[in-house]
Design an enzyme around this catalytic site. Structure first.
Site, PDB file in Angstrom:
ATOM      1  N   GLU A  13     -89.402   5.506 -20.886  1.00 48.19           N
ATOM      2  CA  GLU A  13     -88.732   4.742 -19.835  1.00 48.19           C
ATOM      3  C   GLU A  13     -87.928   5.618 -18.889  1.00 48.19           C
ATOM      4  O   GLU A  13     -87.309   5.115 -17.960  1.00 48.19           O
ATOM      5  CB  GLU A  13     -87.760   3.735 -20.466  1.00 48.19           C
ATOM      6  CG  GLU A  13     -88.372   2.854 -21.517  1.00 48.19           C
ATOM      7  CD  GLU A  13     -87.398   1.818 -22.055  1.00 48.19           C
ATOM      8  OE1 GLU A  13     -87.323   0.739 -21.460  1.00 48.19           O
ATOM      9  OE2 GLU A  13     -86.710   2.095 -23.056  1.00 48.19           O
TER      10      GLU A  13
ATOM     11  N   HIS B  96     -82.942  -9.076 -17.101  1.00 51.47           N
ATOM     12  CA  HIS B  96     -83.316  -9.701 -18.368  1.00 51.47           C
ATOM     13  C   HIS B  96     -83.304 -11.211 -18.276  1.00 51.47           C
ATOM     14  O   HIS B  96     -83.977 -11.895 -19.028  1.00 51.47           O
ATOM     15  CB  HIS B  96     -82.464  -9.132 -19.490  1.00 51.47           C
ATOM     16  CG  HIS B  96     -82.863  -7.731 -19.783  1.00 51.47           C
ATOM     17  ND1 HIS B  96     -82.244  -6.660 -19.188  1.00 51.47           N
ATOM     18  CD2 HIS B  96     -83.905  -7.235 -20.497  1.00 51.47           C
ATOM     19  CE1 HIS B  96     -82.864  -5.552 -19.570  1.00 51.47           C
ATOM     20  NE2 HIS B  96     -83.868  -5.872 -20.352  1.00 51.47           N
TER      21      HIS B  96
ATOM     22  N   ARG C 179     -88.201  -7.752 -28.485  1.00 51.55           N
ATOM     23  CA  ARG C 179     -86.878  -7.346 -27.969  1.00 51.55           C
ATOM     24  C   ARG C 179     -85.798  -7.930 -28.883  1.00 51.55           C
ATOM     25  O   ARG C 179     -85.239  -8.993 -28.609  1.00 51.55           O
ATOM     26  CB  ARG C 179     -86.680  -7.877 -26.542  1.00 51.55           C
ATOM     27  CG  ARG C 179     -87.541  -7.231 -25.478  1.00 51.55           C
ATOM     28  CD  ARG C 179     -87.126  -7.725 -24.088  1.00 51.55           C
ATOM     29  NE  ARG C 179     -87.669  -6.928 -23.020  1.00 51.55           N
ATOM     30  CZ  ARG C 179     -88.781  -7.228 -22.346  1.00 51.55           C
ATOM     31  NH1 ARG C 179     -89.465  -8.307 -22.633  1.00 51.55           N
ATOM     32  NH2 ARG C 179     -89.188  -6.440 -21.359  1.00 51.55           N
TER      33      ARG C 179
HETATM   34  C1  PEP Z   1     -89.035  -1.807 -19.942  1.00 52.01           C
HETATM   35  O1  PEP Z   1     -88.034  -1.196 -19.587  1.00 52.01           O
HETATM   36  O2  PEP Z   1     -90.112  -1.785 -19.307  1.00 52.01           O
HETATM   37  C2  PEP Z   1     -89.006  -2.625 -21.161  1.00 52.01           C
HETATM   38  C3  PEP Z   1     -90.108  -3.176 -21.627  1.00 52.01           C
HETATM   39  O3  PEP Z   1     -87.800  -2.806 -21.763  1.00 52.01           O
HETATM   40  P1  PEP Z   1     -86.689  -3.851 -21.245  1.00 52.01           P
HETATM   41  O4  PEP Z   1     -87.311  -4.632 -20.113  1.00 52.01           O
HETATM   42  O5  PEP Z   1     -86.296  -4.725 -22.381  1.00 52.01           O
HETATM   43  O6  PEP Z   1     -85.611  -2.940 -20.800  1.00 52.01           O
HETATM   44 MG    MG Z   2     -86.434  -0.965 -21.001  1.00 55.35          MG
END
Ligand code: PEP
Ligand code: MG
Length: 580
Positions: free
Chosen positions: A433, A191, A298
């Site tokens: 996911e 992140h 997000r």
């Molecule tokens: C992902 O997992 O592709 C997503 C968009 O969520 P994050 O990156 O915030 O986990």
């Molecule tokens: Mg994700």
């Protein structure tokens, strides 16, 4: 000149002076002292050494008494080093002859000493480098005292070099002065990397150790496309990179011309390009790039780097800013995806050994209902102001989806009772996911209004590779045939059930995959706003038949390397200015 290879996480070129942050967040810029203050500075150094020595001897005595002389000897060794005449001479000379500030002299000299130890063959001796860092920190604490500064009050442009930055530290980097950053650890989908994209600054992570080789003020180049960091580059390299930065600017200007043109393939198929955002201000980036909406907000970033949990009003203010700015265009509010590498304000459960497999995302929400309801209430209230859709993250079973929908229905009832306005028909979707979700995708598709493929997590869970770990980054690959099959199944299921499917993981913003994804039937991409122009350029340069035949060839291949090189070749042939 020293080159470090890391992982490219945010594109572009940054050239600037290094600001080195050590593990305690000290920043030690290269400062010079005026000739007539040298004596005063030497005195300041002497006082800091005395104070540090006193502290160490106090520790030595206390530890010897508690645990015995053997342990006290560790501090005795620190004491000896700190009071070594050679070290003192070197420090004084740097201040007297070169007019360095005592802080800079201490940091530079002790880091050089530590480097000598680190290079020794013996592991025992190499670990002594930590003792030297310890002495460095102690001296700096005394020298800097209250003048200790974080990186929030910058006055000139820098590139930040750190061992690690958390997502919220990254979010708090001053966009006016921080040209880019490099961290020793971190991986592709972390992140921290995602926030770097939001800030639109070049960034490289996972270079491995470099902190002892660099001093504040050194010139550094960050090549955010190649994942390369060059410390103290020669003139020719600087000139080359300045030229490259200029070319990047020219391409960006050319792409700007596409802003108000539709994202439509050459054969007239309309594509939707949405923006991914982490902070409300990014809605302006979406508008600037001509986004069709926000495909992923997000919202967990509202919880990071703050002392107390955001209340309903904090949520509502943030959402209304985004929703009102986007007007009639959709805004997809993803409920908080906390946990894993976005923990912070939650107590870190001691037995959480695998945070990515632990209590995160929708699981966490369903265990913390008041927190979840607060957010849902704010999102529903914002739905009265524009076009809001709600999305649940990391849903892996139908039960979870049903429970989340029940909580939402309950919150709606509450709002009704209080006579508050909201959009009763707000679209509800899930992130795809987890491979288990794909296996059950036909059933999920019956119960939601839309799907959104989160490839960042889908790749990590399919290939069993931690997305933030640099040691396995070579295994983390969007082009893996297993991942592509899961994506293809999801897109097909959405088509069968006639519901929209979006892709909001980082894969959707990577030009290498655009033609393949179009060929697999994807018609909605949600990407970091700065990537919208490039993806639009590709959409407008291709036709669907061509993309379908690319997809057919790719789906017959059996390894990621072949797929990647094939796709790169196709991109170079079709849109040469974007080919890598
Ligand atoms: C992902 O997992 O592709 C997503 C968009 O969520 P994050 O990156 O915030 O986990
Ligand atoms: Mg994700």
């Amino acid at each position: 000149m020293q080159k470090l290879q890391g992982i490219a996480v945010s594109p572009g070129v940054a050239i600037g002076e290094a600001l080195v942050m050590d593990n305690e967040g000290f920043r030690i810029p290269r400062r010079f002292v005026a000739r007539d203050t040298v004596e005063g500075e030497l005195e300041r150094l002497g006082k800091a050494i005395d104070a540090a020595s006193n502290e160490i001897s106090h520790n030595r005595d206390a530890v010897s008494q508690e645990l015995g002389n053997k342990y006290g000897a560790i501090f005795e060794a620190h004491f000896q080093m700190l009071n070594d005449a050679q070290l003192r001479n070197e420090l004084e000379e740097m201040i007297r002859e070169r007019h360095y500030s005592p802080e800079y002299a201490v940091s530079r000299t002790l880091r050089r000493y530590a480097q000598v130890f680190q290079k020794l063959e013996s592991r025992y001796l190499a670990e002594r480098a930590n003792d030297i860092f310890d002495i460095e920190k102690r001296l700096l604490r005394h020298l800097l005292g209250l003048r200790r500064e974080g990186i929030s009050h910058l006055t000139s442009s820098v590139v930040v070099l750190a061992h690690n930055l958390t997502p919220s530290e990254t979010a708090n980097l001053d966009r006016e002065y921080v040209l880019g950053f490099v961290t020793e650890i971190g991986g592709l989908g972390s992140h921290t990397a995602i926030v770097a994209e939001a800030l639109e600054i070049p960034a490289v992570v996972g270079t491995g150790p470099f902190m002892t080789d660099v001093s504040g003020g050194d010139l550094v180049i960050i090549d955010g496309d190649q994942g390369l960091v060059i410390i103290q580059p020669d003139e020719e390299t600087v000139a080359r990179y300045r030229h490259e930065a200029e070319e990047i600017r020219t391409l960006a200007t050319q792409l700007e011309a596409l802003r108000d043109l539709p994202a439509e393939t050459a054969d007239g198929i309309s594509i939707k390009l949405y923006g991914n955002i982490e902070f409300p201000y990014e809605v302006d980036h979406c508008i600037d790039r001509g986004a069709d909406g926000v495909g992923l907000y997000r919202t967990e970033f509202l919880y990071l780097g703050v002392e107390k949990e955001p209340d309903e009003d904090v949520h509502f203010q943030a959402y209304s800013r985004v929703v009102q700015t986007m007007g009639s265009r959709p805004v997809t509010i993803r409920t908080f995806d906390l946990g894993a590498d976005k923990i912070e304000h939650l107590p870190d459960p001691e037995d959480e050994r695998n945070p990515f497999l632990g209590l995160r995302s929708i699981r966490l929400a369903l265990r913390n209902l008041p927190m979840f309801r607060t957010q849902l209430k704010a999102a529903l209230r914002a739905s009265a102001l524009g076009n809001v859709q709600i999305m649940f993250p990391l849903v892996s079973t139908l039960m979870e989806l049903r429970q989340a929908k029940m909580v939402l229905a309950d919150v709606m009832e509450d709002l009704d009772e209080h006579g508050m306005e909201f959009n009763r028909d707000m679209a509800i979707g899930i992130m795809v996911e987890v491979p288990a979700t794909v296996m059950m995708i036909e059933d999920f598709a019956e119960e939601v209004d839309f799907l959104s493929i989160g490839t960042n997590d889908l790749i990590q869970y399919t290939l069993a590779v931690d997305r933030s770990n640099k040691d396995v980054v070579g295994l983390y690959n969007a082009a893996d045939p297993a991942v592509l099959k899961l994506i293809a199944i999801t897109i097909r299921a959405a088509a069968n059930k006639s519901i929209p499917v979006n892709m909001c993981g980082q894969m959707s913003g990577n030009p290498v995959y655009t033609m393949l994804l179009l060929g697999l039937g994807l018609r909605q991409f949600s990407v970091t706003p700065s990537a919208i122009p490039e993806i639009k350029k590709i959409c407008r340069s291709v036709n669907i038949e061509q993309c379908k035949s690319i997809a057919e060839r790719v789906m017959a291949m059996e390894n990621a390397r072949d797929i990647n090189s094939f796709l790169k070749r196709q991109l170079r042939n079709t849109v040469p200015e974007l080919g890598q």
